[in-house]
Scaffold this motif. Structure first.
Motif, short mmCIF file in Angstrom:
data_model
loop_
_atom_site.label_atom_id
_atom_site.label_comp_id
_atom_site.label_asym_id
_atom_site.label_seq_id
_atom_site.Cartn_x
_atom_site.Cartn_y
_atom_site.Cartn_z
N ARG A 29 5.43 -7.05 -8.18
CA ARG A 29 4.54 -6.17 -7.63
C ARG A 29 4.29 -4.80 -8.65
O ARG A 29 5.22 -4.28 -9.16
N ALA A 31 3.82 -1.16 -10.45
CA ALA A 31 4.18 0.16 -10.13
C ALA A 31 4.15 0.87 -11.31
O ALA A 31 4.23 0.42 -12.26
N ARG A 65 4.12 2.44 -6.35
CA ARG A 65 3.30 1.35 -6.18
C ARG A 65 1.93 1.82 -6.72
O ARG A 65 1.37 2.74 -6.26
N TYR A 107 9.68 -5.31 -8.75
CA TYR A 107 8.37 -4.28 -9.35
C TYR A 107 8.58 -4.45 -10.82
O TYR A 107 9.24 -4.55 -11.47
#
Length: 187
Positions: A29, A31, A65, A107
């Motif tokens: 993800r 970030a 994020r 992340y």
């Protein structure tokens, strides 16, 4: 601050753990964090709230994020910094990006080195940040100050960098990003 002009590779929470095999199918993800340095040569860091579900009480850069409304990762870092410590974007000069860092929590973190106005009164966001503090830039950019420590995590011994400062235990992704910056400066 010409360290951002020097080549710097990506890093990972797994750098010191070569036996870890990461699946090729993992999805990271996006970030971003700001590595804020004042004109007095201080790095601004936060101590995360002890009440948070993820990383409670840990030392961190302001950031988080990427939201759908963020045009890019740099904007995510600026938004999160303003939310978490009250530093307006207008008081931040992005100097460049450092190598992307992969965390054990999934992340892909883009750190942005920035020169910030150190005279702006900062305020911790009550739900996320317990404390805002400053560390001398030379302390966190001297490779000799870093140590490798370890602990058991999810049944395996995990090694990681630390760069303690007074009562603050700077470790994990924050220390690894700072270690990468120290390596660039030392080149």
């Amino acid at each position: 601050m010409r360290a951002v002009d020097r080549p710097g590779g990506s890093s990972s929470d797994f750098d010191l753990n070569p036996n870890v095999v990461l699946p090729d199918t993992r999805v990271l993800r996006p970030a971003a964090v700001l590595v804020p340095v004042t004109e007095k040569g201080e790095v601004i860091l936060t101590k995360r709230s002890a009440h948070l579900k993820h990383h409670p009480g840990q030392i961190a850069f302001p950031g988080g994020r990427q939201d759908p409304g963020d045009a890019n990762l740099e904007q995510a870092a600026l938004r999160e910094t303003e939310e978490e410590i009250g530093l307006p974007r207008s008081r931040v000069e992005i100097l460049g990006s450092l190598g992307v860092h992969e965390t054990v929590t999934g992340y892909s973190v883009a750190p942005f080195l920035a020169l910030v106005d150190g005279t702006v009164p900062l305020r911790p966001e009550e739900g996320e940040v317990d404390e805002i503090f400053r560390v001398p830039f030379p302390h966190v950019t001297d490779s000799r100050r870093f140590r490798v420590e370890s602990r058991f995590w999810r049944g395996q011994r995990r090694h990681y960098y630390t760069v303690p400062f007074g009562p603050y235990y700077i470790w994990g992704a924050t220390a690894r990003i700072l270690r990468g910056l120290a390596e660039r400066i030392g080149e």
